[in-house]
Write a protein that holds these residues in place. Structure first.
Motif, short mmCIF file in Angstrom:
data_model
loop_
_atom_site.label_atom_id
_atom_site.label_comp_id
_atom_site.label_asym_id
_atom_site.label_seq_id
_atom_site.Cartn_x
_atom_site.Cartn_y
_atom_site.Cartn_z
N PHE A 366 0.81 -1.22 0.00
CA PHE A 366 0.00 0.00 0.00
C PHE A 366 0.84 1.27 0.00
O PHE A 366 0.46 2.27 -0.63
N ALA A 367 1.99 1.26 0.70
CA ALA A 367 2.73 2.52 0.89
C ALA A 367 2.96 3.28 -0.42
O ALA A 367 2.61 4.46 -0.52
N PRO A 368 3.52 2.66 -1.46
CA PRO A 368 3.73 3.44 -2.70
C PRO A 368 2.43 3.90 -3.36
O PRO A 368 2.36 5.01 -3.90
N LEU A 369 1.40 3.06 -3.28
CA LEU A 369 0.12 3.46 -3.88
C LEU A 369 -0.51 4.60 -3.09
O LEU A 369 -1.09 5.54 -3.65
N ASN A 370 -0.37 4.51 -1.78
CA ASN A 370 -0.94 5.55 -0.92
C ASN A 370 -0.28 6.90 -1.21
O ASN A 370 -0.94 7.93 -1.33
N LEU A 463 -2.66 10.18 6.70
CA LEU A 463 -1.33 9.67 6.34
C LEU A 463 -0.34 9.99 7.47
O LEU A 463 0.42 9.13 7.94
N TYR A 464 -0.39 11.24 7.93
CA TYR A 464 0.52 11.68 8.99
C TYR A 464 0.32 10.83 10.25
O TYR A 464 1.28 10.32 10.83
N ASN A 465 -0.95 10.67 10.64
CA ASN A 465 -1.22 9.95 11.89
C ASN A 465 -0.93 8.46 11.78
O ASN A 465 -0.57 7.82 12.76
#
Ligand SMILES: Cc1cc2c(cc1C)N(C[C@H](O)[C@H](O)[C@H](O)COP(=O)(O)OP(=O)(O)OC[C@H]1O[C@@H](n3cnc4c(N)ncnc43)[C@H](O)[C@@H]1O)c1[nH]c(=O)[nH]c(=O)c1N2
Ligand SMILES: O=C(O)Cc1ccc(O)cc1
Length: 490
Positions: A366-370, A463-465
Motif C-alpha cells: 500500500f505505501a507506494p500506492l498511498n 497519512l501523517y497519523n
C-alpha cells in the motif's frame, strides 16, 4: 453469464429505467439515447466489447472459479503477482481507451467489491447473515458483470457538526425502520458519478469520516439496483453539449455525469444488507478488507494512462507551433515526464512487494500506492496549468467544425496553419487541449482529481497519523546524543 458485451450493457441499463432527473425533467426514454448520456454510454459499451476482442480476451477475462465462464478480469481475486500484473494490463487497456478521463469505469468499483467479497467474514461480526450476503453479492456482480456506481458522502450542509446533529435527521440518508422485507432508508447522499448509467449502486460508509456511536443510524453498507423504488438520481448539467468529436473531443465521449442520490423510503432487501448500525465495522471496512489498496491500484494504473495522454498532447502542441526548443517548455514538459515515471514506479513497487493478505488475496504494497494517491491531486492541476501556459491564445483560437465547412474556410486555412501542418489538424489538437484544461469537462477533471478519493486535507492527516515516524525520530535523538571525541590533528 460470460463477460457481457457493450450491447448487453446498454440494453440492461435502458431496460432498468432508473429514476434519473436532468434539467428539470425525468429521463423517460432510453438513457443511452439521451444527449447527456449517449456519448459516454457508447464509450463504456466499447470497454465491455474489449472483453470479447480475440487478441485481448486472454487478459481482459479469466475463468470464473464457480461457473467456468470467461468473466471480467477486474473481478478476479489475485492469487499471484502475475495475476496482479494481468489485472493492471486489463485496467490500463480500458484507461488508455478513455485516456484516463473516465475515473469511474466499472473496474474501479469491481476491484473494491472483489476485496469486500473476499473479506466477507469481517461483515459477519454482528450477524453471520451479513457475511453471507457480501459473499453472495460479489458472486452475483462478478457472474453478471454488473456495473456499479457508489455513494459515500453526506450532503454538504454543515460540516461543523456531525451527521446526527444536522437540523433534520433525514438530510443524510439514514436507517428509518426495519421491517420483515428489509431496511427502510431515507435521506440523501453525494456524489454518485455514473449514477444514471450503471446497473446498481453501492452505498457504503465514508472511508475517511469515522463515525461516532451517536451516528449509528447512519452506519450501514448495502447495494441495490438503480431502479429500486424510491431511489432518485439528480444530475448536474451535462458537459456533453452534443457536439462532434472534433468540437468537443473529450466531453462528447467521456462525460461520466455526477449525481445527487435521494432515498425516499427505499426498501433495501435483507439479502442486500452487508452491515447495519455497526459503527466499528463501518469504520474499518475499507482498510481492513484492503478494498482501499485494490481501488488505489486501479486509480494509479489509470492515472498512468492519463499522464501519458497529457504528455503526448503537450509534445504535439510544442511540435505544432515549434516551441519545443525553448528551455522553459522543455522544463515544463519534463515535469510531466517526471510525474509519469514516478507514477509508473509506484505501481511497479506496489506489485513487486505484493503479499498475500489475511483474506487470501495477493495484495499490492500500500505505501507506494498511498503516496501516489496523495501526490497525483497535486500533479494533475499543475499539468493543466502547464497546458494553459504552453497553449496561450491557441486555446482560444479554436473555431469549430462548422466554421471549417463554411465560406470562411480560406481564412482559417491561412491564419491557423501551423509550423508543420494544416489549420484543420492544428485546431483539432488545440480543441483537445481546450477540453483538457479549459472547458467545463476539463475543469471537472481537475476537481475530480483533487477530491474523488476524499478531502486531501483530512487524507494528509490520516497519512501523517498512520505513518510510523518513530524510527526516524529515534535516529535523530540518537545522533543528537552521540558524543564523538574530537581527535586533534597534529
Ligand atoms: C467530480 C467528483 C466526482 C465524485 C466526487 C467528487 C467530485 C468532485 N465524490 C465526492 C468526494 O468523495 C468528496 O468530494 C470528497 O470526499 C470531499 O468531500 P466533500 O466534497 O463533501 O467536501 P467537504 O464538504 O468535506 O469539504 C469542503 C471543504 O471544507 C474543508 N473541511 C470540511 N470538513 C473539514 C474538517 N473536518 N477538517 C478540515 N477541513 C474540513 C475541506 O478541506 C474542503 O476544503 C464522489 N463520492 C462518492 O461517494 N462517489 C462518487 O462517485 C464521487 N464522485
Ligand atoms: O470515503 C471518503 O470519504 C471519500 C471517498 C469517496 C469515494 C471513493 O470512491 C473513495 C473515497
Amino acid at each position: 453469464m460470460p463477460a457481457k458485451t457493450g450491447k448487453q450493457y446498454i440494453e440492461r441499463v435502458d431496460k432498468a429505467k432508473a429514476n434519473v432527473w436532468i434539467n428539470g425533467e425525468q429521463v423517460t426514454g432510453n438513457v443511452s439515447e439521451h444527449p447527456a448520456f449517449k456519448g459516454v454510454m457508447k464509450t463504456q459499451a466499447a470497454l465491455y466489447d474489449m472483453q470479447h476482442d480475440r487478441d485481448k480476451k486472454d487478459y481482459m477475462t479469466y475463468v470464473s472459479p464457480t461457473t467456468g465462464n470467461r468473466i471480467g478480469t477486474s473481478f478476479m481475486q489475485p492469487k499471484t503477482k502475475e495475476d496482479l500484473e494481468m489485472r493492471r494490463k486489463m485496467m490500463q487497456e480500458w484507461a488508455r481507451y478513455n485516456n484516463g478521463m473516465m475515473g469511474r469505469s466499472p473496474d474501479y468499483i469491481n476491484v473494491g467489491m472483489m476485496a469486500y467479497g473476499a473479506a466477507a467474514d469481517m461483515f459477519g461480526k454482528q450477524d453471520e447473515m451479513y457475511a453471507g450476503n457480501m459473499e453472495n453479492y460479489l458472486e452475483y456482480c462478478r457472474e453478471n458483470d454488473l456495473s456499479l456506481t457508489h455513494t459515500l458522502i453526506n450532503p454538504q450542509v454543515n460540516r461543523g457538526v456531525n451527521t446526527a446533529q444536522l437540523p433534520d435527521p433525514y438530510i443524510a440518508a439514514r436507517i428509518k425502520e426495519k421491517t420483515s422485507e428489509g431496511v427502510i432508508i431515507k435521506g440523501a447522499r453525494l456524489l454518485a458519478t455514473q449514477g444514471g448509467i450503471t446497473d446498481e449502486i453501492m452505498v457504503f460508509p465514508s472511508t475517511l469520516l469515522k463515525q461516532s456511536e451517536e451516528e449509528n443510524p447512519y452506519a450501514y453498507a448495502f447495494s441495490i439496483p438503480n431502479n429500486t423504488p424510491g431511489l432518485k438520481f439528480i444530475c448536474r448539467e451535462s458537459f456533453d453539449y452534443g457536439k462532434s468529436n472534433f468540437d468537443h473531443p473529450l466531453g462528447s465521449r467521456f462525460e461520466e455525469m455526477d449525481t445527487i442520490v435521494v432515498f425516499d423510503d427505499v426498501v433495501v432487501p435483507w439479502d442486500r444488507v452487508f452491515s447495519l448500525g455497526d459503527v466499528e465495522t463501518c469504520n474499518e471496512a475499507y482498510n481492513a478488507s484492503n478494498a482501499v489498496v485494490h481501488m488505489t491500484h486501479q486509480v494509479v494504473s489509470k492515472n498512468i494512462a492519463k499522464t501519458e495522454f497529457i504528455l503526448g498532447t503537450l509534445q504535439l502542441m510544442a511540435e505544432t507551433i515549434n516551441i519545443g526548443q525553448y528551455q522553459h517548455i522543455q522544463e515544463k514538459i519534463s515535469e510531466v515526464i517526471i510525474g509519469l515515471e514516478t507514477m509508473k514506479a509506484y505501481v511497479t513497487a506496489s506489485e513487486a512487494n505484493a503479499k498475500m493478505d489475511q483474506w487470501g488475496t495477493m495484495t499490492p504494497e500500500f505505501a507506494p500506492l498511498n503516496v501516489a494517491r496523495h501526490y497525483f491531486p497535486k500533479l494533475y492541476p499543475r499539468f493543466t496549468e502547464i497546458m494553459q501556459l504552453m497553449g496561450a491564445s491557441g486555446l482560444m483560437a479554436i473555431p469549430n467544425e462548422a466554421d471549417f465547412h463554411s465560406p470562411i474556410r480560406s481564412d482559417l486555412d491561412k491564419y491557423l496553419q501551423s509550423a508543420n501542418g494544416d489549420a484543420y489538424n492544428r485546431v483539432k489538437l488545440y480543441r483537445l487541449a481546450w477540453d483538457i484544461c479549459i472547458s467545463a469537462f476539463g475543469s471537472r477533471q481537475t476537481l475530480y482529481e483533487r477530491f474523488f478519493f476524499g478531502d486531501p486535507v483530512r487524507m494528509a492527516s490520516a497519512l501523517y497519523n498512520g505513518y510510523d515516524k518513530q524510527e526516524y525520530v529515534d535516529r535523530v535523538k540518537e545522533f543528537l546524543n552521540r558524543s564523538e571525541e574530537v581527535v586533534e590533528s597534529k
